[in-house]
Write a protein that holds these residues in place. Structure first.
Motif, mmCIF file in Angstrom:
data_model
loop_
_atom_site.group_PDB
_atom_site.id
_atom_site.type_symbol
_atom_site.label_atom_id
_atom_site.label_comp_id
_atom_site.label_asym_id
_atom_site.label_seq_id
_atom_site.Cartn_x
_atom_site.Cartn_y
_atom_site.Cartn_z
ATOM 1 N N LEU A 29 0.857 -1.178 0.000
ATOM 2 C CA LEU A 29 0.000 0.000 0.000
ATOM 3 C C LEU A 29 0.892 1.226 0.000
ATOM 4 O O LEU A 29 1.704 1.408 0.914
ATOM 5 C CB LEU A 29 -0.908 0.023 1.236
ATOM 6 C CG LEU A 29 -1.780 1.288 1.362
ATOM 7 C CD1 LEU A 29 -2.898 1.285 0.332
ATOM 8 C CD2 LEU A 29 -2.350 1.428 2.775
ATOM 9 N N ILE A 30 0.762 2.079 -1.026
ATOM 10 C CA ILE A 30 1.534 3.314 -1.091
ATOM 11 C C ILE A 30 0.657 4.459 -0.614
ATOM 12 O O ILE A 30 -0.418 4.707 -1.170
ATOM 13 C CB ILE A 30 2.042 3.588 -2.521
ATOM 14 C CG1 ILE A 30 2.994 2.479 -2.965
ATOM 15 C CG2 ILE A 30 2.737 4.940 -2.588
ATOM 16 C CD1 ILE A 30 3.557 2.665 -4.371
ATOM 17 N N VAL A 31 1.107 5.141 0.430
ATOM 18 C CA VAL A 31 0.391 6.297 0.983
ATOM 19 C C VAL A 31 1.117 7.555 0.517
ATOM 20 O O VAL A 31 2.309 7.722 0.780
ATOM 21 C CB VAL A 31 0.355 6.234 2.524
ATOM 22 C CG1 VAL A 31 -0.433 7.413 3.083
ATOM 23 C CG2 VAL A 31 -0.247 4.908 2.987
ATOM 24 N N SER A 32 0.409 8.423 -0.171
ATOM 25 C CA SER A 32 1.037 9.635 -0.711
ATOM 26 C C SER A 32 1.284 10.660 0.381
ATOM 27 O O SER A 32 0.485 10.808 1.311
ATOM 28 C CB SER A 32 0.155 10.252 -1.802
ATOM 29 O OG SER A 32 0.010 9.361 -2.882
ATOM 30 N N GLY A 33 2.393 11.399 0.240
ATOM 31 C CA GLY A 33 2.726 12.436 1.212
ATOM 32 C C GLY A 33 2.312 13.808 0.725
ATOM 33 O O GLY A 33 2.082 14.033 -0.465
ATOM 34 N N GLY A 34 2.237 14.750 1.638
ATOM 35 C CA GLY A 34 1.859 16.116 1.289
ATOM 36 C C GLY A 34 0.506 16.159 0.619
ATOM 37 O O GLY A 34 -0.419 15.449 1.005
ATOM 38 N N ASN A 35 0.399 16.994 -0.407
ATOM 39 C CA ASN A 35 -0.831 17.045 -1.190
ATOM 40 C C ASN A 35 -0.632 16.396 -2.555
ATOM 41 O O ASN A 35 -1.356 16.690 -3.505
ATOM 42 C CB ASN A 35 -1.283 18.495 -1.364
ATOM 43 C CG ASN A 35 -1.685 19.114 -0.041
ATOM 44 O OD1 ASN A 35 -2.356 18.485 0.775
ATOM 45 N ND2 ASN A 35 -1.263 20.348 0.196
ATOM 46 N N GLU A 36 0.355 15.494 -2.637
ATOM 47 C CA GLU A 36 0.611 14.803 -3.888
ATOM 48 C C GLU A 36 -0.502 13.814 -4.201
ATOM 49 O O GLU A 36 -1.087 13.208 -3.307
ATOM 50 C CB GLU A 36 1.937 14.027 -3.812
ATOM 51 C CG GLU A 36 3.167 14.884 -3.957
ATOM 52 C CD GLU A 36 4.431 14.042 -3.948
ATOM 53 O OE1 GLU A 36 5.493 14.624 -4.224
ATOM 54 O OE2 GLU A 36 4.342 12.841 -3.650
ATOM 55 N N THR A 37 -0.758 13.644 -5.497
ATOM 56 C CA THR A 37 -1.690 12.612 -5.919
ATOM 57 C C THR A 37 -0.999 11.264 -5.846
ATOM 58 O O THR A 37 0.206 11.165 -5.587
ATOM 59 C CB THR A 37 -2.168 12.868 -7.354
ATOM 60 O OG1 THR A 37 -1.053 12.726 -8.252
ATOM 61 C CG2 THR A 37 -2.750 14.275 -7.499
ATOM 62 N N ARG A 38 -1.748 10.230 -6.102
ATOM 63 C CA ARG A 38 -1.229 8.874 -5.963
ATOM 64 C C ARG A 38 -0.124 8.545 -6.969
ATOM 65 O O ARG A 38 0.592 7.554 -6.802
ATOM 66 C CB ARG A 38 -2.364 7.857 -6.087
ATOM 67 C CG ARG A 38 -3.119 7.895 -7.420
ATOM 68 C CD ARG A 38 -4.391 7.063 -7.308
ATOM 69 N NE ARG A 38 -5.153 6.939 -8.546
ATOM 70 C CZ ARG A 38 -6.012 7.843 -8.981
ATOM 71 N NH1 ARG A 38 -6.206 8.968 -8.291
ATOM 72 N NH2 ARG A 38 -6.685 7.636 -10.099
ATOM 73 N N ALA A 39 0.042 9.367 -8.006
ATOM 74 C CA ALA A 39 1.122 9.134 -8.968
ATOM 75 C C ALA A 39 2.476 9.469 -8.368
ATOM 76 O O ALA A 39 3.500 8.903 -8.764
ATOM 77 C CB ALA A 39 0.902 9.956 -10.238
ATOM 78 N N GLY A 40 2.504 10.388 -7.395
ATOM 79 C CA GLY A 40 3.757 10.800 -6.776
ATOM 80 C C GLY A 40 4.483 11.841 -7.600
ATOM 81 O O GLY A 40 4.084 12.176 -8.722
ATOM 82 N N ALA A 41 5.570 12.375 -7.043
ATOM 83 C CA ALA A 41 6.362 13.390 -7.729
ATOM 84 C C ALA A 41 6.943 12.817 -9.017
ATOM 85 O O ALA A 41 7.603 11.779 -9.002
ATOM 86 C CB ALA A 41 7.489 13.873 -6.814
ATOM 87 N N PHE A 42 6.673 13.513 -10.136
ATOM 88 C CA PHE A 42 7.154 13.066 -11.447
ATOM 89 C C PHE A 42 6.794 11.603 -11.705
ATOM 90 O O PHE A 42 7.568 10.855 -12.303
ATOM 91 C CB PHE A 42 8.668 13.279 -11.567
ATOM 92 C CG PHE A 42 9.089 14.709 -11.402
ATOM 93 C CD1 PHE A 42 9.013 15.600 -12.464
ATOM 94 C CD2 PHE A 42 9.531 15.177 -10.175
ATOM 95 C CE1 PHE A 42 9.391 16.928 -12.305
ATOM 96 C CE2 PHE A 42 9.911 16.510 -10.005
ATOM 97 C CZ PHE A 42 9.835 17.379 -11.078
ATOM 98 N N SER A 43 5.598 11.205 -11.218
ATOM 99 C CA SER A 43 5.067 9.837 -11.396
ATOM 100 C C SER A 43 5.949 8.775 -10.745
ATOM 101 O O SER A 43 5.891 7.600 -11.108
ATOM 102 C CB SER A 43 4.881 9.516 -12.894
ATOM 103 O OG SER A 43 3.943 10.385 -13.478
ATOM 104 N N GLY A 44 6.736 9.178 -9.751
ATOM 105 C CA GLY A 44 7.640 8.238 -9.097
ATOM 106 C C GLY A 44 6.927 7.071 -8.433
ATOM 107 O O GLY A 44 7.396 5.925 -8.504
#
Length: 265
Positions: A29-44
Motif C-alpha cells: 500500500l503506497i500512501v502519498s505524502g503532502g498534497n501529492e496525488t497517488r502518482a507521486g512526484a514526477f510519477s515516481g
C-alpha cells in the motif's frame, strides 16, 4: 500485470485509487505524502508500483480525501487515519488472496503511519518522516546543524573546494550564512516528532526507516531519531545523494530494493 482504477468509500466521501494487480499474497500500500496525488512526484510512485507488481506483488495507491480525484475535504496528514484504513479495507476486498500488507509512506505519509501506529498494516516502510510542527515551514530552510557541519567538513578535505575559494568562485554571503548555521545549536524535538516516536513505540509490527541523504526533511528526522528513537526496534537505512522523492536512478533502485526487502521479509 494489469493496472486498473477503482473507487472506495471513506466516511461518506469517494476516494480514487489505482491497483497494479499481481498474484502474490503480500501486497504494498503506497500512501502519498503532502498534497501529492497517488502518482507521486514526477510519477515516481506510479513507476515504483509498476516495478513492484512486475515482481509479483500487488500494489494499491490512492488519493486521500480532498486530493487529486478524491472527493471531500483535505484534512491533512494528521487526520488521514480513516483514509488509510479505508484504503487497506479496499485493498483486501479487491485482492482477497493478499494476507499481508506492507505500507510505504514518504514525508508526512510516513508521519501519518507512525501517528496511527501502523494499525491495519503488517509492516511499515517509513521514508523521510516529516517532523516540522507547521506544514507552512519554509521548504527551503537550511538543514539541521549536524548535516551542515558534515557537509563543510567534507568540503574542507576536498582540494578542489579550496581552489574554488581562492579563485573567487564561492558566494561569500552564502558561506557566512552556512557557517553561522553550522555553529548553531540543534533545536530540541518538536511535539509532532515526540508523538510520532510514541506512536511507533506502540506499533507491534516490523518497520524500516529510510533517509534520503540530500533531503532536509529526512536529515531532520534522522537527527531526532538517532538521539531519541528506539534503534533496537527498527533499522535506519540511508541513501547517499538521494533527493526527497528518490528521483536519481541510483536512488530509485535503492528505494525499490528497500521496499522489496520488507515485502519478502
Amino acid at each position: 500485470m494489469t493496472r486498473r482504477h477503482l473507487t472506495f468509500h471513506c466516511e461518506g466521501d469517494i476516494l480514487a485509487a489505482t491497483l497494479d494487480e499481481a498474484s502474490g499474497t503480500d501486497g504494498l500500500l503506497i500512501v502519498s505524502g503532502g498534497n501529492e496525488t497517488r502518482a507521486g512526484a514526477f510519477s515516481g510512485q506510479s513507476h515504483l508500483a509498476a516495478r513492484i507488481a512486475a515482481k509479483g506483488y500487488p500494489v494499491l495507491r490512492f488519493d486521500r480525501r480532498g486530493v487529486g480525484d478524491s472527493s471531500g475535504q483535505n484534512r491533512g496528514f494528521r487526520e488521514s487515519r480513516e483514509d488509510i484504513l479505508a484504503a487497506l479495507a479496499a485493498f483486501r476486498d479487491q485482492c482477497p488472496n493478499v494476507s499481508r500488507i506492507v505500507a510505504f509512506g514518504n514525508c508526512d505519509a510516513a508521519s501519518a503511519l507512525m501517528l496511527m501506529r501502523g494499525d491495519g498494516c503488517d509492516a511499515l516502510v517509513l521514508s523521510n518522516p516529516w517532523t516540522f510542527e507547521d506544514e507552512a515551514d519554509d521548504a527551503y530552510a537550511l538543514p539541521p546543524p549536524e548535516a551542515i557541519r558534515a557537509r563543510y567538513w567534507a568540503k574542507l578535505r576536498n582540494p578542489a573546494e579550496w581552489l574554488r575559494l581562492l579563485r573567487g568562485q564561492v558566494n561569500l554571503s552564502r558561506l557566512r550564512q552556512g557557517l553561522g548555521a553550522a555553529a548553531a545549536r540543534s533545536a530540541g524535538p518538536t511535539g509532532l516528532a515526540q508523538e510520532m516516536a510514541k506512536g511507533l513505540d506502540g506499533a507491534t509490527k516490523p518497520y524500516a526507516i529510510l533517509i534520503a541523504g540530500n533531503d532536509r526533511t529526512g536529515l531532520a528526522f534522522d537527527r531526532f531519531w538517532t538521539t531519541h528513537g528506539n534503534l533496537q526496534q527498527g533499522p535506519v537505512y540511508r541513501c547517499p545523494g538521494a533527493s526527497h522523492a528518490y528521483l536519481e536512478p541510483h536512488a530509485a533502485e535503492w528505494l525499490e530494493a528497500q521496499v522489496m526487502a520488507m515485502l519478502q521479509g
